[in-house]
Design an enzyme around this catalytic site. Sequence first.
Site, PDB file in Angstrom:
ATOM      1  N   SER A   6       0.853  -1.189   0.000  1.00 39.67           N
ATOM      2  CA  SER A   6       0.000   0.000   0.000  1.00 39.67           C
ATOM      3  C   SER A   6       0.886   1.234   0.000  1.00 39.67           C
ATOM      4  O   SER A   6       1.657   1.452   0.938  1.00 39.67           O
ATOM      5  CB  SER A   6      -0.881   0.010   1.254  1.00 39.67           C
ATOM      6  OG  SER A   6      -1.363   1.326   1.464  1.00 39.67           O
ATOM      7  N   HIS A  30      -1.206  -1.396  -4.261  1.00 41.92           N
ATOM      8  CA  HIS A  30      -2.504  -1.069  -3.649  1.00 41.92           C
ATOM      9  C   HIS A  30      -2.560   0.438  -3.432  1.00 41.92           C
ATOM     10  O   HIS A  30      -1.697   1.018  -2.776  1.00 41.92           O
ATOM     11  CB  HIS A  30      -2.605  -1.828  -2.324  1.00 41.92           C
ATOM     12  CG  HIS A  30      -3.888  -1.637  -1.587  1.00 41.92           C
ATOM     13  ND1 HIS A  30      -5.036  -2.350  -1.872  1.00 41.92           N
ATOM     14  CD2 HIS A  30      -4.210  -0.818  -0.552  1.00 41.92           C
ATOM     15  CE1 HIS A  30      -6.002  -1.991  -1.048  1.00 41.92           C
ATOM     16  NE2 HIS A  30      -5.534  -1.048  -0.236  1.00 41.92           N
ATOM     17  N   ASP A  32      -4.728   3.565  -2.062  1.00 42.52           N
ATOM     18  CA  ASP A  32      -5.831   3.942  -1.160  1.00 42.52           C
ATOM     19  C   ASP A  32      -6.362   5.337  -1.477  1.00 42.52           C
ATOM     20  O   ASP A  32      -5.612   6.315  -1.422  1.00 42.52           O
ATOM     21  CB  ASP A  32      -5.329   3.937   0.290  1.00 42.52           C
ATOM     22  CG  ASP A  32      -5.074   2.537   0.797  1.00 42.52           C
ATOM     23  OD1 ASP A  32      -6.013   1.721   0.774  1.00 42.52           O
ATOM     24  OD2 ASP A  32      -3.929   2.258   1.210  1.00 42.52           O
ATOM     25  N   MET A  34      -8.935   8.166  -0.241  1.00 47.61           N
ATOM     26  CA  MET A  34      -9.733   8.582   0.924  1.00 47.61           C
ATOM     27  C   MET A  34     -10.253   9.994   0.692  1.00 47.61           C
ATOM     28  O   MET A  34      -9.496  10.863   0.245  1.00 47.61           O
ATOM     29  CB  MET A  34      -8.862   8.583   2.175  1.00 47.61           C
ATOM     30  CG  MET A  34      -8.187   7.260   2.450  1.00 47.61           C
ATOM     31  SD  MET A  34      -7.158   7.392   3.917  1.00 47.61           S
ATOM     32  CE  MET A  34      -6.447   5.744   3.952  1.00 47.61           C
ATOM     33  N   HIS A  63      -8.417   1.029  -3.917  1.00 44.44           N
ATOM     34  CA  HIS A  63      -9.296   0.828  -2.757  1.00 44.44           C
ATOM     35  C   HIS A  63      -9.979   2.153  -2.449  1.00 44.44           C
ATOM     36  O   HIS A  63      -9.349   3.073  -1.926  1.00 44.44           O
ATOM     37  CB  HIS A  63      -8.422   0.343  -1.585  1.00 44.44           C
ATOM     38  CG  HIS A  63      -9.146   0.130  -0.306  1.00 44.44           C
ATOM     39  ND1 HIS A  63      -8.490  -0.024   0.898  1.00 44.44           N
ATOM     40  CD2 HIS A  63     -10.475   0.047  -0.014  1.00 44.44           C
ATOM     41  CE1 HIS A  63      -9.370  -0.196   1.869  1.00 44.44           C
ATOM     42  NE2 HIS A  63     -10.580  -0.148   1.342  1.00 44.44           N
ATOM     43  N   MET A  65     -12.115   4.494  -0.405  1.00 42.50           N
ATOM     44  CA  MET A  65     -12.730   4.761   0.909  1.00 42.50           C
ATOM     45  C   MET A  65     -13.382   6.125   0.798  1.00 42.50           C
ATOM     46  O   MET A  65     -12.863   7.138   1.293  1.00 42.50           O
ATOM     47  CB  MET A  65     -11.643   4.716   2.002  1.00 42.50           C
ATOM     48  CG  MET A  65     -11.180   3.299   2.313  1.00 42.50           C
ATOM     49  SD  MET A  65      -9.599   3.240   3.152  1.00 42.50           S
ATOM     50  CE  MET A  65      -8.510   3.318   1.739  1.00 42.50           C
ATOM     51  N   MET A 137     -11.141  -5.679   5.672  1.00 44.44           N
ATOM     52  CA  MET A 137     -10.340  -4.686   6.402  1.00 44.44           C
ATOM     53  C   MET A 137     -10.041  -5.240   7.787  1.00 44.44           C
ATOM     54  O   MET A 137     -10.961  -5.539   8.552  1.00 44.44           O
ATOM     55  CB  MET A 137     -11.107  -3.370   6.537  1.00 44.44           C
ATOM     56  CG  MET A 137     -11.134  -2.500   5.296  1.00 44.44           C
ATOM     57  SD  MET A 137      -9.523  -2.118   4.586  1.00 44.44           S
ATOM     58  CE  MET A 137      -8.680  -1.303   5.945  1.00 44.44           C
ATOM     59  N   ASP A 175      -6.310  -6.365   4.374  1.00 42.35           N
ATOM     60  CA  ASP A 175      -5.689  -5.034   4.409  1.00 42.35           C
ATOM     61  C   ASP A 175      -5.717  -4.474   5.823  1.00 42.35           C
ATOM     62  O   ASP A 175      -6.801  -4.256   6.380  1.00 42.35           O
ATOM     63  CB  ASP A 175      -6.483  -4.135   3.438  1.00 42.35           C
ATOM     64  CG  ASP A 175      -5.916  -2.728   3.307  1.00 42.35           C
ATOM     65  OD1 ASP A 175      -4.844  -2.452   3.872  1.00 42.35           O
ATOM     66  OD2 ASP A 175      -6.568  -1.917   2.615  1.00 42.35           O
TER      67      ASP A 175
END
Length: 216
Positions: A6, A30, A32, A34, A63, A65, A137, A175
Amino acid sequence: MIIAPSILSMHFDDFKNQIYDLNNNADWIHFDVMDGHFVPNLSFGPAIFKTFRRNSPLFLDVHLMVDDPFYYSEVFAKAGADSIIFHYEALDNPIKCLELIDKIHAMHIKAGLSIKPKTPVDAIQPLLSQIDICLVMSVEPGFGGQSFIEDSIMKIKKLDDYRKIFHLQYLIEVDGGVNDKNAAILRQCGTDVLVAGSYVFEGSIKENIDKLRTAK
Ligand code: DX5
Ligand code: ZN
């Protein structure tokens, strides 16, 4: 096992060397995303993502979020994502989840569904036949460097059992708080994709990835 570092924990002042090490040692990257609402943190948008797309041939695992995964799935699909994983809790409605899974598939991208630590596997059971990746998660989403929540093991086992019973194909991805101490048990209970942030980027990327692969 697929190792997916990540890049939330990447040292961006050393981007060139670190992306070189990732390209030569990792399987996936990966990424992320957000939005500061779905989780209390902000991370990266599509411009930074495109820098990774330009500098890496690896599978880029996005991913999301975010509160609005419909909008952002399109943004990151256009930017070159290989998979889009969204959170069940962001939509909280199986019909809407199915709609988004179809939308992601229509863009020729792997579709993944993620659950937070407090969401049971049963909540997404009817959706499992439609997805390519199920992301468990194992910390509260939002930040790197947290401790692995042990209850996640039961969820992974349940997902592995469902997969066998119903002859399904989804990958199980884990994760949060992953390191060389829990990698072996995660593999044994059915994990296919290990996401690790702080563990991979502290010290040698190559050595840390090797330790995750060979953990016993
Ligand atoms: C947290 C992110 C993770 C994070 C994991 O919300 O989804 O991908 O980077 O970090 P570590 O491996 O440090 O727990
Ligand atoms: Zn993540």
